[in-house]
Design a protein around this motif. Structure first.
Motif, PDB file in Angstrom:
ATOM      1  N   ASP A 296      70.863 -17.282   4.472  1.00  7.75           N
ATOM      2  CA  ASP A 296      69.666 -17.807   5.143  1.00  7.75           C
ATOM      3  C   ASP A 296      68.619 -16.570   5.591  1.00  7.75           C
ATOM      4  O   ASP A 296      67.342 -16.644   5.145  1.00  7.75           O
ATOM      5  N   VAL A 297      69.181 -15.717   6.294  1.00 10.32           N
ATOM      6  CA  VAL A 297      68.612 -14.584   6.944  1.00 10.32           C
ATOM      7  C   VAL A 297      68.060 -13.783   5.486  1.00 10.32           C
ATOM      8  O   VAL A 297      66.663 -13.392   5.473  1.00 10.32           O
ATOM      9  N   SER A 298      68.916 -13.502   4.529  1.00  9.71           N
ATOM     10  CA  SER A 298      68.422 -12.818   3.431  1.00  9.71           C
ATOM     11  C   SER A 298      67.471 -13.512   2.493  1.00  9.71           C
ATOM     12  O   SER A 298      66.326 -12.799   2.324  1.00  9.71           O
ATOM     13  N   GLY A 299      67.406 -14.795   2.710  1.00  5.28           N
ATOM     14  CA  GLY A 299      66.520 -15.701   1.862  1.00  5.28           C
ATOM     15  C   GLY A 299      65.072 -15.593   2.533  1.00  5.28           C
ATOM     16  O   GLY A 299      63.990 -15.349   2.046  1.00  5.28           O
ATOM     17  N   ILE A 300      65.246 -15.808   3.837  1.00  8.78           N
ATOM     18  CA  ILE A 300      63.632 -15.512   4.607  1.00  8.78           C
ATOM     19  C   ILE A 300      63.075 -14.044   4.413  1.00  8.78           C
ATOM     20  O   ILE A 300      61.940 -14.213   4.100  1.00  8.78           O
ATOM     21  N   ILE A 301      63.710 -13.167   4.497  1.00 11.55           N
ATOM     22  CA  ILE A 301      63.089 -11.861   4.181  1.00 11.55           C
ATOM     23  C   ILE A 301      62.889 -11.611   2.814  1.00 11.55           C
ATOM     24  O   ILE A 301      61.735 -10.978   2.670  1.00 11.55           O
ATOM     25  N   ASP A 302      63.685 -11.978   1.723  1.00 13.09           N
ATOM     26  CA  ASP A 302      63.382 -11.805   0.619  1.00 13.09           C
ATOM     27  C   ASP A 302      62.053 -12.551  -0.067  1.00 13.09           C
ATOM     28  O   ASP A 302      61.030 -12.221  -0.644  1.00 13.09           O
ATOM     29  N   SER A 303      61.838 -13.951   0.600  1.00 10.01           N
ATOM     30  CA  SER A 303      60.630 -14.718   0.348  1.00 10.01           C
ATOM     31  C   SER A 303      59.426 -14.111   1.019  1.00 10.01           C
ATOM     32  O   SER A 303      58.304 -14.080   0.483  1.00 10.01           O
ATOM     33  N   LEU A 304      59.593 -13.474   2.250  1.00  8.57           N
ATOM     34  CA  LEU A 304      58.523 -12.816   2.763  1.00  8.57           C
ATOM     35  C   LEU A 304      57.995 -11.724   2.234  1.00  8.57           C
ATOM     36  O   LEU A 304      56.894 -11.340   1.958  1.00  8.57           O
ATOM     37  N   CYS A 305      58.978 -10.737   1.576  1.00  6.45           N
ATOM     38  CA  CYS A 305      58.627  -9.650   0.970  1.00  6.45           C
ATOM     39  C   CYS A 305      58.188 -10.053  -0.491  1.00  6.45           C
ATOM     40  O   CYS A 305      57.275  -9.299  -1.079  1.00  6.45           O
ATOM     41  N   ALA A 306      58.727 -10.933  -1.235  1.00  3.65           N
ATOM     42  CA  ALA A 306      58.257 -11.421  -2.406  1.00  3.65           C
ATOM     43  C   ALA A 306      56.848 -11.907  -2.132  1.00  3.65           C
ATOM     44  O   ALA A 306      56.024 -11.773  -3.223  1.00  3.65           O
TER      45      ALA A 306
END
Length: 85
Positions: A69-79
């Motif tokens: 979940d944490v990786s998903g949040i960070i990846d989405s914001l970076c994308a």
């Protein structure tokens, strides 16, 4: 790894979460309490592993999925280019 808010993005706290405005395209992003916590911590320089550990302590019933979940949040914001690495 360090993270920074993109220069054209502003943050407003709302209730338990936050709203981000990307002024380049006029897009808004809304984060719930957990998403806001993740963003605040990584922008403050806290290591991702430490954020994951904090959330596992807060939500032991969800410990198995916290890292994803944490990786998903960070990846989405970076994308979305509102956060840069």
């Amino acid at each position: 790894m360090t993270f920074a808010l993109s220069p054209d993005v502003s943050i407003t706290d709302v209730g338990d979460g936050m709203v981000l405005l990307d002024e380049r395209g006029g897009r808004y992003f809304q984060l719930n309490e957990t998403g806001a916590l993740v963003l605040r911590r990584v922008l403050a320089g806290v290591a991702v592993d430490a954020v994951v550990a904090e959330l596992r302590d807060r939500h032991p019933d969800a410990a198995g999925r916290v890292a994803d979940d944490v990786s998903g949040i960070i990846d989405s914001l970076c994308a979305a280019e509102v956060v840069v690495r």
